[in-house]
Design an enzyme around this catalytic site. Structure first.
Site, short mmCIF file in Angstrom:
data_model
loop_
_atom_site.label_atom_id
_atom_site.label_comp_id
_atom_site.label_asym_id
_atom_site.label_seq_id
_atom_site.Cartn_x
_atom_site.Cartn_y
_atom_site.Cartn_z
N SER A 1 -9.70 1.33 3.10
CA SER A 1 -8.90 2.20 2.27
C SER A 1 -7.84 1.46 1.47
O SER A 1 -7.28 2.03 0.54
CB SER A 1 -8.22 3.25 3.14
OG SER A 1 -7.31 2.63 4.03
N LYS B 1 0.84 -1.19 0.00
CA LYS B 1 0.00 0.00 0.00
C LYS B 1 0.88 1.25 0.00
O LYS B 1 1.97 1.25 0.61
CB LYS B 1 -0.88 -0.05 1.25
CG LYS B 1 -1.95 1.01 1.35
CD LYS B 1 -2.83 0.75 2.58
CE LYS B 1 -3.90 1.77 2.81
NZ LYS B 1 -4.77 1.46 3.96
N SER C 1 -9.73 -1.35 7.11
CA SER C 1 -9.20 -1.09 5.77
C SER C 1 -8.51 -2.26 5.09
O SER C 1 -8.16 -2.16 3.92
CB SER C 1 -8.23 0.08 5.81
OG SER C 1 -8.95 1.27 5.75
#
Ligand code: GLN
Length: 449
Positions: free
Chosen positions: A130, A55, A154
Site C-alpha cells: 500500500s 506516507k 506494504s
C-alpha cells in the site's frame, strides 16, 4: 552541503513534484514548510541534506493526514509521529506526504481517494501497495528517501515493483506512535531508499524504544557496521515453499541466477523448509481484518474528518462510515467483525492465533540453521492497472511472499536485482532473525550491491 544548497535542492524538489504530477504519488507538497525550517538547522544532523517523503498515514502536526480516505477528508494532524519527529531532529527535510491504498489496505495503490499511483517504469502498471506513493517518489528521484508502513508487505512489495530498497524492520523496532493503526500487532514503519547506505541510515534514525509505544522494543540500536568477514560466513537459506509453481518464471530465473552466483562465490546455500507457509495468507487475512475492524471503529464522523448530515445520531454514524470508507476497507471491517463475532471467534480468530504461533516457530527454528533467508519479494511482476481490482482474492495472493514474515515479526528487506523482459523491476527478499537487520543488509553485499 550548506543551507543555501539545501534550499536550492528543496526548490528543485518542488519542481520535480509538479513535473511528475502524472505519477500521482504525492498527496501534499510540504516543500514550503521544509524550506522555512532550514534557518534553525545546523549542518551536523545525520539526515541534513536529505529530502524525505512520508506516507499519508503518518502524522505530522498541522499537515493533512488522510490515509487516502474520504473519511479523513480535511483532517490535519494535531501531533507528530515519533518516527517523523526523529527525522526532524536529525535535520532531514520532510518535503511531501505520499499516496497509498486507503488505510494501508491493498497491494496496488488503486484503493485511494486521490486515484491510483502509477509505476514510473511503465505508467500503465501499478507501483504495488500500500505504500506505492513512497516507493514511486524514491524510484522517480523526487526524494532521496521515504517512510512507509508494512503490515503484510506494504513496503517490500512496492519497493520490488518500483526497483528500490525497502526495509521492514523487526516488529517493535520502530515506534508506532503516530502511525495510523491498521493491524497493531503487525504494523511497522519501514524505509525506502535508492541505496543500502541510505536505507541503513534512515532506519537508524527512526529505530529505538519509545515510551509512547509500549510495544516498541528496548533492544539497543547498534550503529550499522559492515563486517566483511562475517558477511563471507553468512549461511543463506532457501525455503522451498517460496520456489514453487506460483512464482513467475522470470522472477524464479532471477532468483536461480543469484543462487548460482552465490554458489560460485563459495557461499553456503542451505535448502530449508518453513512448513506452515501455506497457511500464511488465510491466517493473515483473519487476524489483520479482526484488528482493523476494531482499530477503524474510531472513525465515526464525530472526532475526525468527514461527517454525514442527519438529525438522527445513529444514522449520522452509519452514513459517515458508509460514505467515508471505500469498498476494500468496508470489506475488511465486515470480515473482521465476522471473525470476531460470537460463535465464530474460536473457529477463526483463536485458531488463526495458534497458526500464527506455528509460523513464528518456523522462523525461530530455521534461524538456528541459517543467518539469512532468500526468497522472491513478490510472486508476480507489476501488473496492469485494473487487472486485479475486481478480484480481491487474487489481489490478496500477491502478498504470499511477504505476509509470513509479518506474522513472524522478523526483519525483511527488498533488494532490486534486475528487470523483466518488458522492463519491469524484479526484487528479491532477504530476511534475518529478530533484531538482526544488519544480516539482510550485509546480505546485499553478497550480491555485490
Ligand atoms: N497488501 C497487504 C494488505 O492488503 C499488505 C498491506 C500492508 O502491509 N499495509 O493487507
Amino acid at each position: 552541503m550548506d543551507v543555501n544548497q539545501l534550499t536550492e535542492k528543496i526548490n528543485s524538489t518542488r519542481e520535480k513534484i509538479s513535473r511528475e504530477s502524472n505519477l500521482n504519488c504525492i498527496t501534499a507538497d510540504l516543500t514550503e514548510s521544509a524550506s522555512s525550517q532550514l534557518s534553525s538547522f545546523n549542518v551536523h544532523g545525520t539526515l541534513f541534506g536529505k529530502t524525505i517523503a512520508i506516507k499519508d498515514n503518518l502524522n505530522l502536526i498541522n499537515t493533512p493526514t488522510t490515509c487516502a480516505s474520504k473519511i479523513l477528508d480535511g483532517h490535519d494532524s494535531i501531533y507528530t509521529a515519533t518516527a517523523v519527529q526523529k527525522i526532524i531532529d536529525a535535520q532531514g527535510s520532510i518535503v511531501a506526504k505520499t499516496n497509498m491504498d486507503e488505510f494501508a489496505m491493498g497491494s496496488s495503490n488503486e484503493h485511494s481517494v486521490y486515484g491510483p499511483t502509477k509505476n514510473p517504469h511503465n505508467i500503465d502498471y501499478v507501483p504495488g501497495g500500500s505504500s506505492g506513493g513512497s516507493a514511486v517518489a524514491v524510484a522517480a528521484g523526487i526524494v532521496d528517501m521515504a517512510l512507509g508502513s508494512d503490515t503484510g508487505g506494504s513496503v517490500r512489495q512496492p519497493a520490488s515493483f518500483c526497483g528500490v530498497y525497502g526495509l521492514k524492520p523487526t516488529y517493535g523496532r520502530v515506534s508506532r506512535y503516530g502511525l495510523t493503526a491498521f493491524a497493531s500487532s503487525f504494523d511497522q514503519v519501514g524505509v525506502f531508499a535508492n541505496s543500502v547506505e541510505d536505507t541503513a541510515s534512515l532506519f537508524e534514525v527512526i529505530a529505538g524504544h519509545d515510551k509512547k509505544d509500549s510495544t516498541s522494543a528496548k533492544e539497543i540500536v547498534e550503529p550499522f557496521d559492515y563486517n566483511e568477514s562475517a558477511t563471507k560466513k553468512l549461511r543463506i537459506g532457501l525455503p522451498k515453499e517460496f520456489l514453487g509453481e506460483g512464482i513467475n518464471p522470470e522472477i524464479r530465473q532471477a532468483l536461480t541466477q543469484k543462487v548460482e552466483y552465490l554458489k560460485d562465490s563459495k557461499f553456503q546455500i542451505i535448502d530449508v523448509s518453513l512448513p506452515h507457509t501455506e497457511h500464511a495468507i488465510a491466517t493473515y487475512y483473519i487476524l489483520t481484518t479482526a484488528e482493523a475492524s476494531t482499530n477503524l471503529s474510531r472513525f465515526d464522523g464525530v472526532r475526525f474528518g468527514h461527517r454525514a448530515t442527519s438529525d438522527d445520531l445513529s444514522e449520522m454514524y452509519l452514513y459517515s462510515r458508509s460514505n467515508g470508507f471505500g469498498d476494500e476497507v468496508k470489506r475488511r471491517i465486515m470480515l473482521g467483525a465476522f471473525v470476531l463475532s460470537s460463535g465464530y471467534y474460536d473457529a477463526y480468530y483463536t485458531q488463526a492465533q495458534k497458526v500464527r504461533r506455528l509460523i513464528r516457530d518456523d522462523y525461530t527454528n530455521v534461524f538456528d540453521e541459517v543467518d539469512v533467508l532468500l526468497t522472491p519479494t513478490s510472486p508476480i511482476l507489476p501488473f496492469k492497472r485494473g487487472e486485479k481490482l475486481t478480484d480481491p482474492l487474487q489481489m490478496y495472493m500477491a502478498d504470499v511472499c511477504t505476509v509470513p514474515m509479518s506474522l513472524a515479526g522478523v526483519p525483511a528487506l527488498n533488494i532490486p536485482v534486475g528487470k523483466s523482459k518488458m522492463g519491469l523491476p524484479i526484487g528479491l527478499q532477504l530476511m534475518g532473525n529478530f533484531f538482526q537487520r544488519e544480516k539482510p543488509i550485509w546480505g546485499c553485499s553478497v550480491f555485490g550491491i
